[in-house]
Design a protein around this motif. Structure first.
Motif, mmCIF file in Angstrom:
data_model
loop_
_atom_site.group_PDB
_atom_site.id
_atom_site.type_symbol
_atom_site.label_atom_id
_atom_site.label_comp_id
_atom_site.label_asym_id
_atom_site.label_seq_id
_atom_site.Cartn_x
_atom_site.Cartn_y
_atom_site.Cartn_z
ATOM 1 N N ASP A 17 26.797 27.411 -4.769
ATOM 2 C CA ASP A 17 27.569 27.219 -6.298
ATOM 3 C C ASP A 17 28.456 26.907 -5.904
ATOM 4 N N ILE A 18 29.516 25.747 -6.910
ATOM 5 C CA ILE A 18 30.245 24.278 -7.362
ATOM 6 C C ILE A 18 31.702 25.792 -7.729
ATOM 7 N N SER A 19 32.885 26.231 -6.544
ATOM 8 C CA SER A 19 33.560 26.371 -7.236
ATOM 9 C C SER A 19 34.455 25.876 -7.368
ATOM 10 N N GLU A 20 35.053 24.191 -7.597
ATOM 11 C CA GLU A 20 35.429 23.762 -8.541
ATOM 12 C C GLU A 20 34.580 22.552 -8.853
ATOM 13 N N GLY A 21 35.331 21.691 -10.092
ATOM 14 C CA GLY A 21 34.564 20.730 -10.263
ATOM 15 C C GLY A 21 32.922 20.759 -11.029
ATOM 16 N N ASP A 22 32.713 19.371 -11.587
ATOM 17 C CA ASP A 22 31.511 19.701 -12.149
ATOM 18 C C ASP A 22 30.645 18.293 -11.382
ATOM 19 N N LEU A 23 29.233 18.488 -11.931
ATOM 20 C CA LEU A 23 28.264 18.187 -11.400
ATOM 21 C C LEU A 23 27.482 17.364 -12.449
ATOM 22 N N TYR A 24 27.208 16.279 -12.482
ATOM 23 C CA TYR A 24 26.495 15.429 -13.987
ATOM 24 C C TYR A 24 25.614 15.080 -13.055
ATOM 25 N N ILE A 25 23.845 15.232 -13.647
ATOM 26 C CA ILE A 25 22.685 14.615 -13.541
ATOM 27 C C ILE A 25 22.429 13.909 -14.890
ATOM 28 N N ASP A 26 21.833 13.009 -14.984
ATOM 29 C CA ASP A 26 21.215 11.755 -15.830
ATOM 30 C C ASP A 26 22.889 12.517 -17.278
ATOM 31 N N GLY A 27 23.939 12.635 -16.716
ATOM 32 C CA GLY A 27 24.682 12.673 -18.093
ATOM 33 C C GLY A 27 24.675 14.158 -18.374
ATOM 34 N N LYS A 28 24.137 15.063 -18.129
ATOM 35 C CA LYS A 28 23.861 15.978 -18.210
ATOM 36 C C LYS A 28 24.804 17.269 -17.111
ATOM 37 N N LEU A 29 25.735 18.266 -18.016
ATOM 38 C CA LEU A 29 27.083 18.854 -16.273
ATOM 39 C C LEU A 29 25.611 20.058 -16.161
ATOM 40 N N MET A 30 25.664 19.750 -15.195
ATOM 41 C CA MET A 30 24.156 21.394 -14.191
ATOM 42 C C MET A 30 25.060 21.877 -13.196
ATOM 43 N N ASN A 31 26.265 22.728 -13.561
ATOM 44 C CA ASN A 31 27.031 23.405 -12.779
ATOM 45 C C ASN A 31 26.317 24.619 -12.644
ATOM 46 N N ALA A 32 25.146 25.373 -13.815
ATOM 47 C CA ALA A 32 25.108 26.388 -14.203
ATOM 48 C C ALA A 32 23.777 26.514 -14.064
ATOM 49 N N VAL A 33 23.022 25.692 -14.101
ATOM 50 C CA VAL A 33 21.260 25.378 -13.974
ATOM 51 C C VAL A 33 21.085 25.860 -12.707
ATOM 52 N N GLU A 34 19.781 26.010 -12.686
ATOM 53 C CA GLU A 34 18.961 26.555 -11.869
ATOM 54 C C GLU A 34 18.576 25.486 -10.789
ATOM 55 N N PRO A 35 18.513 25.276 -9.728
ATOM 56 C CA PRO A 35 17.584 24.184 -8.712
ATOM 57 C C PRO A 35 15.905 24.105 -9.242
ATOM 58 N N LYS A 36 15.950 24.841 -9.788
ATOM 59 C CA LYS A 36 14.541 24.886 -10.138
ATOM 60 C C LYS A 36 14.630 23.618 -11.386
ATOM 61 N N ASP A 37 15.360 23.540 -12.551
ATOM 62 C CA ASP A 37 15.484 23.003 -13.467
ATOM 63 C C ASP A 37 16.317 21.271 -14.039
ATOM 64 N N ARG A 38 16.914 21.609 -12.287
ATOM 65 C CA ARG A 38 17.608 20.197 -12.014
ATOM 66 C C ARG A 38 16.998 18.937 -12.263
ATOM 67 N N ASP A 39 15.454 19.112 -11.949
ATOM 68 C CA ASP A 39 14.403 17.745 -11.355
ATOM 69 C C ASP A 39 14.982 17.450 -10.829
ATOM 70 N N ILE A 40 15.471 18.207 -9.379
ATOM 71 C CA ILE A 40 15.414 17.351 -8.351
ATOM 72 C C ILE A 40 14.575 17.848 -6.901
ATOM 73 N N ALA A 41 14.545 17.514 -5.791
ATOM 74 C CA ALA A 41 13.771 18.113 -4.713
ATOM 75 C C ALA A 41 14.019 17.954 -3.616
ATOM 76 N N MET A 42 14.079 18.424 -2.373
ATOM 77 C CA MET A 42 14.929 18.292 -1.673
ATOM 78 C C MET A 42 13.772 17.897 -0.348
#
Lengths: 300, 328, 482
Positions: free
Chosen positions: C76-101
């Motif tokens: 989880d992100i302690s501070e700050g923001d993460l945007y993917i495709d302009g959408k704030l992702m801080n509280a989004v579960e990995p499966k809904d971020r449309d990313i792979a690892m």
């Protein structure tokens, strides 16, 4: 190979010949000892088998006979049809199977689930929860039996098989085995990969973690099944209805001081029937089970 | 080069982002799942084990005894302090203090089963793991020795009961050999009954102990033995100077866990000797069972609590030996 | 494909057990320790463009993996923001971020075959199915049907009635597929790209096989991971990640479990894959060669702070501080104590009497930064040192013949240095001899002894000190004024 050739070369000198003879003597003694213990382990079961093949009349005469007779199927048939005793094979087998299967399945699934919960997630009470489970592992089951029995009577839960099944959801020892297995064999990256691949948390557990834990689940299933199958104390307290008794209760009821009036062939057969499922399982899975004994012992 | 190294995309975008920022920020957290996953265990433990345990302890301070001085009905037991505990340590109508008698029986039968079991298991573990002897078929022997452990104890006992009964084959054999007097009853005679219980426990558990001790021996670094041998120690010296001292924690662990199990001895003596009313093989759990069947929850509770205290003390020993093992 | 914006990202690991008492030593770490816990990542700011390949590089414990895991949603992100495709992702579960690892240990599911491993993400969630892909899939289906039809024709050549019946069945499927292809083409013409749906079993099969072919693992599809070699496992892991066309592909030290030879192979492979799939890459590694060869831009990190962001060339040519200069480049840069002199015609560097004049560009940058005379550290890469008559003299300890070049290890003023000299056929035995090394003004890097920064870029905002907020506030203030 290297050892052997060395052995032969050095046979010439009398000293090493002495050592060799000593080794052979020791080895022979060891084998004799082992064979004696094996005999002890099997002898009584062999007698049991012999006696299931003998008719009541033959048995009532007494005497030690080591050769099978021909009444095996007669005894089996009599046990299931005409045997008038405390032992009802069909009901006993059925109830024992329900309780043993039900409780071992629940034990395995929920122990794995609990272990996974503590292993995979970080939460405040994580450590406290694990220490608590470790601590309760050593509490003898008898401490709860008095209260349990009382509650069961009070709420009319006697003779309910589920009462023997549901509590196995909380099995501290199995939990402990599971969490050790998780720690030693499963990588947390696997869980993360599954998360990234789109599973929710239950899916990750059911589809990824459970299949990986199969070996541990199998070992614990066997032990839990055998433990439940053989259990006498709690079932004998709770089950009094004729239709609800499990095999160990029936066996306990068979024991008597006067055997003269009973069909001994049937009684031997009843005992045989109670232990044979476990023996068959053991013949096929002994290697697995013995590994489980050692793995379970490396506690702490 | 002079400006910042980080390329920020231009401003229209940034304002958009700022709006989003004003919304309350949630955090991504899996904490709740931990609680969800362990909930079932704790709920079930609470209902089916912890509550009954507390009730047992609670019961032990209430008088359920229909024959006691403070007579009460079954439904309304009265608080009686430590009376149940006191009664347990008083002589009953037969002039026996039941708790001493049953604990004594349990310990005697455990000892005469456990000591030979430990010695033989140790010998077996040593010869199985010996690199000198290189015995063949150890896998088979291990399998054979472990099997009785899985056999239903009550069935095994019932089998013994029959084999040693007046018409059983073993009885006949013993009588024919003249080893026992006429009309001898194995389950009625105190000594023979105790020996039978101990022997059954021995047969059922020596394989298990062997496997545990083998694991213990195998966990010792092989090079210790090798260096001792190179230092000139004989096989016997290696055994007494190296193997046994290093094995001591495991032996203690096995012994104490075996004792905890032994205290809960029930199935074997129950099936084997209960019908014969043999007072020499009555164990503490059989006593508990009798009180339970009489619905004397107070006395039964007191026995449970005493058993729990003894077990707790022994368990602390176990944990201590384990910790010592870690120090090593 | 998507852009990723990272704003003031901070990761603080709270103390799990107890706060360390004052004076008590915490595990060896250079990380900042606050009341809340250990700060693993400090105000991380970065904009990643569509389709860019960004490599986070740094020594272990520098926070690069933690940053990646925050982007992934595993941490989880302690501070700050993460945007993917302009959408704030801080509280989004990995499966809904449309990313792979892709994980370091590959994290292949051991109980599933390669095929099942790769199909798993497709089976459990709906996917963005592109119309182009669906047309490929349908065409493949039509091909298969054509093949079956031919087989049937052969089989039932003497029973035309039966053949007719059998063919009718396929006719319907064929028509449906053809209709769908035209429909898809129409949608593409309208500018539509994809739709969001769970894939059918056949479609999953086609997709997995398509990807498997691209990665050359088609023959192993039925094997379990334990029967694969390290390189094959790596391919499967990549396959599982790219099979669902993630917007962003994260890779956490994917090559570090491979041996050197395979690592080189797979590096080339990743470059190839990148050319074939359109996605944004964020790649974590401690290996600078991977960083230099793979990245469009690399982000050098240390102790939770960004040290420098730039193209590989930029980072190599103009390291912004001592750490970056030492971290990037093999063998490591050589350092000399020196004095920066400011004369009328410009700056000079005096290394124990060996005076070098920095190049024109460097002179200008120094002037712009208003650098004063001071004691400095001069860094020169081993490749840029040569054996000359004039320069700094040291005693050679060891020479290593590397093939076309030799590495010469020498001691200069009690400091060990390395010089790489070409093997041009003249073999000279330098061992235990005094040799003079020289270099020109283009290749020297001048670092402040005080704060270890590159003096040429002294006036620049440091990457680690850059705060997005400040910038935003300024811009907003300007906006309001208008």
């Amino acid at each position: 190979m290297a050892d052997k050739s060395k052995l032969y070369e050095s046979v010439d000198s009398s000293e090493s010949r002495k050592a060799l003879i000593k080794l052979i003597v020791v080895k022979t003694l060891c084998y004799l000892f082992l064979i004696f213990l094996t005999f002890m382990s099997f002898f009584f079961f062999y007698l049991l088998f012999i006696n299931t093949t003998r008719s009541n009349n033959q048995l009532q005469d007494g005497g030690l006979v080591l050769i099978p007779s021909d009444s095996f199927f007669e005894n089996l048939h009599n046990l299931f049809t005409s045997f008038r005793g405390e032992f009802n094979a069909v009901i006993g087998l059925k109830n024992s199977l329900i309780v043993a299967l039900g409780s071992s399945l629940l034990t395995c699934y929920f122990s794995a689930l609990t272990a996974y919960g503590i292993w995979a997630y970080d939460f405040k009470l994580k450590k406290a929860a694990e220490i608590f489970i470790l601590a309760i592992m050593m509490i003898p089951s008898q401490l709860s039996s008095v209260g349990f029995y009382q509650i069961a009577i009070k709420y009319g839960f006697r003779n309910k098989l589920w009462l023997l099944i549901i509590p196995s959801i909380a099995a501290p020892a199995t939990f402990f085995y599971m969490i050790q297995y998780l720690r030693s064999t499963v990588s947390k990256e696997l869980i993360e990969a599954s998360r990234m691949d789109g599973s929710n948390e239950f899916m990750t557990f059911n589809r990824i973690v459970l299949p990986i834990m199969k070996p541990a689940l199998a070992v614990q299933f066997i032990f839990s099944f055998v433990g439940s199958w053989n259990n006498l104390y709690m079932p004998s307290l709770l089950l009094s209805n004729k239709d609800k008794k499990t095999l160990p209760i029936m066996i306990n009821a068979l024991s008597s001081t006067s055997w003269g009036s009973k069909d001994l062939g049937c009684i031997y057969m009843a005992i045989f029937l109670s232990i044979i499922p476990v023996v068959i399982v053991y013949i096929f899975l002994s290697r697995f089970i013995i590994k489980g004994v050692t793995a379970g012992s490396v506690k702490g | 080069m002079q400006s910042t190294q980080i390329n920020i995309e231009n401003s229209s975008n940034i304002e958009g982002l700022n709006e989003v920022e004003n919304k309350p920020k949630k955090k991504l957290s899996y904490t709740k799942w931990g609680y969800i996953f362990i909930a079932s265990f704790f709920v079930i433990y609470l209902i089916f084990t912890l509550v009954p345990q507390l009730l047992t302890i609670y019961d032990s301070f209430f008088d359920y005894d229909p024959f006691s001085g403070i007579l009460v009905t079954d439904a309304h037991p009265e608080f009686c302090g430590f009376l149940n505990y006191q009664r347990l340590f008083q002589e009953n109508a037969l002039g026996v203090i039941e708790i001493y008698q049953t604990i004594g029986n349990t310990l005697i039968m455990w000892i005469i089963g456990a000591i030979p079991q430990m010695v033989i298991a140790l010998i077996l573990a040593l010869i199985f793991t010996s690199t000198r002897l290189k015995l063949k078929g150890t896998g088979f022997f291990k399998t054979a020795f472990y099997m009785p452990n899985l056999i239903m104890a009550s069935a095994f006992s019932a089998l013994f009961l029959m084999l040693f009964s007046q018409i059983g084959p073993i009885y006949t054999l013993f009588k024919d050999m003249g080893w026992i007097p006429e009309h001898f009853d194995f389950v009625v005679n105190k000594t023979s009954a105790r020996l039978m219980v101990a022997f059954l426990n021995f047969i059922m558990w020596f394989g298990n102990t062997t496997i545990l001790l083998m694991a213990g021996i195998q966990s010792i670094d092989e090079s210790i033995f090798e260096s001792a041998r190179i230092d000139g120690a004989s096989t016997r010296r290696v055994l007494f100077d190296m193997t046994l001292p290093l094995l001591k924690p495991i032996v203690v662990y096995v012994l104490i866990t075996s004792m905890i199990g032994g205290l809960q001895m029930f199935d074997v003596p129950q099936v084997l000797t209960n019908k014969a009313k043999n007072s020499g093989t009555r164990t503490i759990i059989m006593l508990l069972n009798d009180y339970l069947n009489m619905k004397n929850y107070g006395r039964a509770g007191a026995i449970s609590v005493i058993l729990f205290i003894i077990t707790a003390v022994l368990s602390i020993f176990v944990f201590k030996t384990i910790n010592k093992k870690e120090d090593r | 494909m998507a852009d990723v914006k990272i704003r003031n990202l901070v990761k603080i690991y709270p103390y799990i057990d107890k706060k360390p008492k004052k004076g008590e030593k915490v595990k060896k770490t250079n990380l900042q320790i606050t009341d809340k816990g250990v700060v693993a990542v400090q105000k991380f700011n970065l904009d990643i463009k569509h389709g860019e390949f960004v490599v986070l590089v740094g020594p272990s414990g520098c926070g690069k993996s933690t940053t990646l895991r925050m982007i992934a949603g595993l941490e989880d992100i302690s501070e700050g923001d993460l945007y993917i495709d302009g959408k704030l992702m801080n509280a989004v579960e990995p499966k809904d971020r449309d990313i792979a690892m892709v994980f370091q240990s590959y994290a292949l599911y051991p109980h599933m075959t390669v095929f099942q491993n790769m199909a798993y993400p497709l089976r459990i969630l709906p996917q963005h199915i592109t119309y182009k892909f669906e047309i490929r899939y349908l065409n493949n289906k039509l091909e298969k049907i054509a093949h079956i039809e031919e087989e049937l024709k052969e089989k039932y050549s003497n029973k035309p009635e039966k053949l007719q019946k059998k063919l009718e069945k396929y006719e319907l499927v064929k028509k449906e597929a053809e209709a769908r292809i035209t429909e898809c083409n129409g949608l593409i013409d309208k500018g539509e790209e994809s739709y969001f749906k769970k894939m059918s079993k056949d479609m999953i099969d086609f997709k997995v096989r398509e990807i498997a072919e691209m990665l050359n693992i088609s023959e192993y599809l039925d094997r379990k991971p334990k029967n694969l070699s390290g390189g094959q496992r790596q391919r499967v892991a990549i396959g599982r990640a790219i099979v669902r066309n993630p917007k962003v592909l994260l890779m956490d030290e994917p090559l570090s479990n491979l041996d050197a030879k395979l690592r080189n192979q797979m590096r080339a492979e990743i470059i190839k894959i990148r050319q074939r799939i359109q996605t944004t890459f964020i790649y974590v590694t401690h290996d600078q060669i991977e960083a230099m060869t793979l990245g469009d831009r690399i982000v050098v990190m240390k102790d939770g702070y960004i040290q420098q962001v730039g193209t590989p060339q930029e980072v190599f040519d103009h390291p912004r501080n001592l750490f970056v200069s030492g971290f990037i480049g093999i063998p490591q840069m050589n350092y000399f104590d020196a004095k920066l002199l400011k004369k009328e015609d410009g700056y000079y560097v005096d290394i124990n009497g060996y005076v070098v004049k920095p190049s024109k560009e460097k002179q200008e940058r120094l002037k712009k930064s208003k650098v004063e005379e001071q004691d400095i550290l001069v860094g020169v890469r081993p490749d840029h040192m040569s054996i000359t008559d004039k320069g700094i003299t040291g005693r050679v300890n060891v020479t290593e013949l590397m093939g076309t070049t030799s590495h010469i290890h020498a001691t200069v003023n009690n400091k060990d240095i390395i010089a790489i000299v070409p093997n041009d056929g003249v073999h000279v035995d330098y061992i235990n001899k005094d040799v003079t090394f020289g270099f020109n003004g283009n290749v020297i890097h001048m670092f402040s002894k005080e704060n270890e920064r590159n003096l040429e870029f002294l006036s620049e905002v440091l990457a680690s000190e850059f705060r997005f907020d400040d910038d935003l506030a300024k811009k907003q203030a300007e906006h309001e004024k208008k």
